[in-house]
Design a protein around this motif. Structure first.
Motif, PDB file in Angstrom:
ATOM      1  N   GLU A  55       0.805  -1.138  -0.069  1.00 25.70           N
ATOM      2  CA  GLU A  55       0.016  -0.025  -0.133  1.00 25.70           C
ATOM      3  C   GLU A  55       0.831   1.312   0.022  1.00 25.70           C
ATOM      4  O   GLU A  55       0.586   2.429  -0.762  1.00 25.70           O
ATOM      5  N   ARG A  58       2.115   1.973  -3.306  1.00 25.53           N
ATOM      6  CA  ARG A  58       1.109   2.571  -4.098  1.00 25.53           C
ATOM      7  C   ARG A  58       0.664   3.876  -3.897  1.00 25.53           C
ATOM      8  O   ARG A  58       0.405   4.692  -4.752  1.00 25.53           O
ATOM      9  N   VAL A  59       0.343   4.224  -2.391  1.00 26.62           N
ATOM     10  CA  VAL A  59      -0.244   5.356  -2.104  1.00 26.62           C
ATOM     11  C   VAL A  59       1.075   6.057  -1.177  1.00 26.62           C
ATOM     12  O   VAL A  59       1.347   5.534  -0.219  1.00 26.62           O
ATOM     13  N   GLU A 225      -1.100   8.769  -5.828  1.00 25.17           N
ATOM     14  CA  GLU A 225      -0.818   7.312  -6.244  1.00 25.17           C
ATOM     15  C   GLU A 225       0.404   7.114  -6.912  1.00 25.17           C
ATOM     16  O   GLU A 225       0.513   8.104  -7.871  1.00 25.17           O
ATOM     17  N   ASP A 227       3.567   4.725  -8.855  1.00 24.37           N
ATOM     18  CA  ASP A 227       3.738   3.241  -9.481  1.00 24.37           C
ATOM     19  C   ASP A 227       4.950   2.767  -8.958  1.00 24.37           C
ATOM     20  O   ASP A 227       5.665   3.537  -8.037  1.00 24.37           O
ATOM     21  N   GLN A 233       1.097   8.669 -10.483  1.00 22.14           N
ATOM     22  CA  GLN A 233       0.133   8.699 -11.263  1.00 22.14           C
ATOM     23  C   GLN A 233      -1.081   9.778 -11.117  1.00 22.14           C
ATOM     24  O   GLN A 233      -1.372  10.220 -12.267  1.00 22.14           O
ATOM     25  N   LEU A 236      -4.919  11.963  -5.081  1.00 17.35           N
ATOM     26  CA  LEU A 236      -5.625  11.160  -4.421  1.00 17.35           C
ATOM     27  C   LEU A 236      -6.673  12.069  -3.535  1.00 17.35           C
ATOM     28  O   LEU A 236      -7.812  11.800  -2.855  1.00 17.35           O
TER      29      LEU A 236
END
Length: 609
Positions: A55, A58-59, A225, A227, A233, A236
């Motif tokens: 996680e 990713r975030v 976000e 990668d 990306q 959020l």
């Protein structure tokens, strides 16, 4: 024989052919077992751990620090704000050892910094995170420009922008403003639930500490976000940081500057200027002082020790520390005499070259005495033997009661009370209990103590702020104020903060007339020689023996104008032999000149408007 050998050979081939599938099967089973065990370890035993890593990969939360609120003087002049600073950092995970060496050498040449300094910073174990190491802080604009010009050739390095506390006037009002420092690990464990981060700075002293919750603001941040290779990306969500609140102080920059200037040649001392009707502090200075910006930039152990371990104690606020008040204490003894009824306002006493109490002869400072005098003349000439008789005759309880009515032996109520010494007013109960260092019953109160206490020596210790608060009672007609540095929309004239002192009008009037005589024809004449420069002043000089050793202290406490009492000034010179009229009075005079010029200019402006 040959036939038998053929049978044995045939048998061996048969067994070998039979074992090959079994061995292959067992090998396959081993592989699946190892793989299954590893998957079990990853997904079951360590599943939550790797889920969190996934996680986080990713975030990412990019935190945005709040802007700390400013400190302003009463007219809106900025006394503390925030300054942009640039730091150089690298991401070690992006660099091999050889690449780091090449980058280090390039940065050294480009920024004119030694490779040793960069290497030491790189190898520090207390870096912010495993992903980022700060190599240099407080880069100059020229260094930043040089870096930006070559940024494409400096893979792995970056320039970060941050905010640091800035004090434009450096040491001005240093002890009152206070400073900020990075929070400690212990503080973080207690404050993390309130939104603090390890990179936060927290108010450590003065107003910075007292109003920390209002000044600090709240962190913001953005959820991104990312990668697997670290490319953003999308966003959020964004939460803007909340700026801290500006705090307007009661200090007056011009008056504060004068206070700092008149103290600059003293080895130690303090100045307090206060509004006697509201308790608003207009100037508050301590000497020696220090540059508040010291805490906003890196410093060496030697620099740290020079400040914190200095024998001059520059971090100690003399305004909040307690000293022998000497003759500035005599109005309190007068209150004890008059309010006890033993020495009424009209009482006259014969003064002597010295008076014996116990085993000691307590002298008159002129070695001759002044004959028969009353309170007003006793103030004017600052007679010791007059006040010895009043103090000893009134007794310990009467003197202590008079002192506590004027706020002594207690905290003043100022917002920065954590820095404040409550002082001492020695009395029989205190002595019987051991004086704070002995055993009960072994240190009794004796008549010599009472004589010393009568003229503010030995067993009496007060802070310059406490003395200013007490003299405000004489300036405003009998009310005990609450000193403060921030008005904060509080009604400082309400009963909660302004209390009527329980003394007779005749007592107050007698003391006021005596203080006026001090500057018109007594020991304080030097302050009011030219009425065109100053309004009518009342006050008291003081020369106090230092009960802890060293040269005498010099004091002056007074107010102006005499009739309306709009400003109280207390000037204190620590261990400055020569007397209050020589050293403290000139400081107070310059303070009053600045104040009176301000009042005159304001009046001219009102007339023009």
């Amino acid at each position: 024989m040959k036939k038998k050998e053929k049978l044995q050979l045939s048998s061996k081939k048969h067994v070998g052919a039979f074992n090959q599938p079994l061995i292959f099967f067992l090998f396959i089973c081993l592989i699946f077992s190892v793989t299954g065990a590893r998957l079990f370890w990853i997904q079951i035993i360590r599943g939550s751990y790797y889920k969190k890593l996934s996680e986080e990969n990713r975030v990412k939360l990019i935190a945005n620090p709040p802007i700390r609120g400013r400190l302003l003087d009463r007219n809106g002049v900025v006394l503390a704000d925030n300054k942009l600073f640039y730091s150089l950092s690298i991401q070690p995970r992006l660099l091999t050892n050889s690449e780091w060496i090449d980058l280090r050498n390039s940065l050294s040449d480009l920024l004119n910094v030694s490779t040793d300094q960069l290497e030491i910073a790189f190898n520090r174990s207390n870096s912010d995170t495993p992903y980022k190491k700060v190599l240099l802080t407080d880069l100059s604009v020229e260094q930043v420009i040089r870096f930006k010009e070559q940024e494409n050739n400096l893979y792995g390095a970056q320039i970060d922008i941050g905010l640091i506390r800035n004090y434009p006037y450096k040491s001005l009002a240093a002890h009152a403003l206070g400073y900020t420092q990075l929070i400690t690990q212990n503080e973080f464990s207690q404050l993390s639930e309130r939104g603090y981060k390890l990179s936060d700075r927290i108010g450590r002293k003065g107003i910075e500490a007292a109003f920390e919750s209002q000044l600090r603001g709240a962190w913001g941040g953005e959820m991104l976000e990312i990668d697997s290779i670290g490319t953003v990306q999308r966003s959020l969500g964004l939460k803007l940081p909340k700026a801290g609140r500006d705090i307007k102080l009661t200090l007056d920059l011009e008056l504060q500057r004068t206070a700092e200037k008149v103290l600059s040649d003293k080895i130690g001392g303090a100045i307090v200027a206060i509004d006697p009707h509201t308790g608003a502090i207009r100037a508050i200075a301590s000497q020696p002082t220090f540059d508040l910006n010291f805490f906003s930039k890196p410093f060496t152990n030697k620099q740290y020790n020079n400040l914190f371990l200095s024998s001059n104690l520059p971090l100690l606020s003399r305004v909040f520390n307690a000293y022998d008040p000497g003759s500035t204490w005599k109005p309190i003894t007068a209150i004890a005499g008059m309010e006890s009824g033993k020495f009424p306002a009209s009482k006259k006493l014969n003064t002597f070259p010295c008076i014996t109490y116990g085993s000691h002869c307590f002298p008159e400072y002129n070695k001759r005495g002044f004959g028969w005098i009353g309170y007003e003349d006793a103030f004017r000439v600052s007679s010791n033997t007059f006040f010895y008789q009043v103090g000893v005759g009134s007794g310990s309880k009467a003197l202590y009661d008079a002192a506590t009515k004027l706020g002594f032996d207690n905290y003043t109520g100022i917002e920065t009370f954590l820095d404040e010494n409550k002082g001492l007013v020695g009395n029989k109960k205190w002595a019987d209990e051991g004086r704070g260092w002995g055993n009960p019953g072994e240190t009794p109160w004796i008549v010599e103590d009472m004589a010393s206490a009568s003229i503010g020596q030995s067993v009496v210790l007060v802070t310059p702020l406490q003395l200013a608060r007490a003299y405000a009672v004489f300036a405003n007609g009998g009310y005990l104020i609450t000193p403060h540095l921030v008005d904060a929309k509080i009604n400082w004239r309400s009963e909660k903060y302004l209390k009527k002192v329980d003394i007779e009008d005749t007592t107050l009037d007698t003391i006021r007339r005596g203080l006026r005589k001090v500057v018109t024809s007594g020991t304080g004449m030097g302050i009011n020689l030219d009425n065109s420069i100053l309004p009518p002043v009342a006050g008291k000089t003081g020369t106090a023996e230092d009960s802890s050793g060293g040269d005498d202290h010099a004091w002056f406490a007074g107010f102006a104008p005499y009739d309306s009492g709009e400003i109280v000034i207390v000037a204190f010179a620590q261990n400055t032999a020569g007397g209050g009229s020589v050293h403290a009075l000139p400081m107070a005079r310059k303070m009053l000149q600045t104040w009176y010029e301000q009042q005159s200019n304001n009046e001219l402006t009102r007339i023009k408007d």
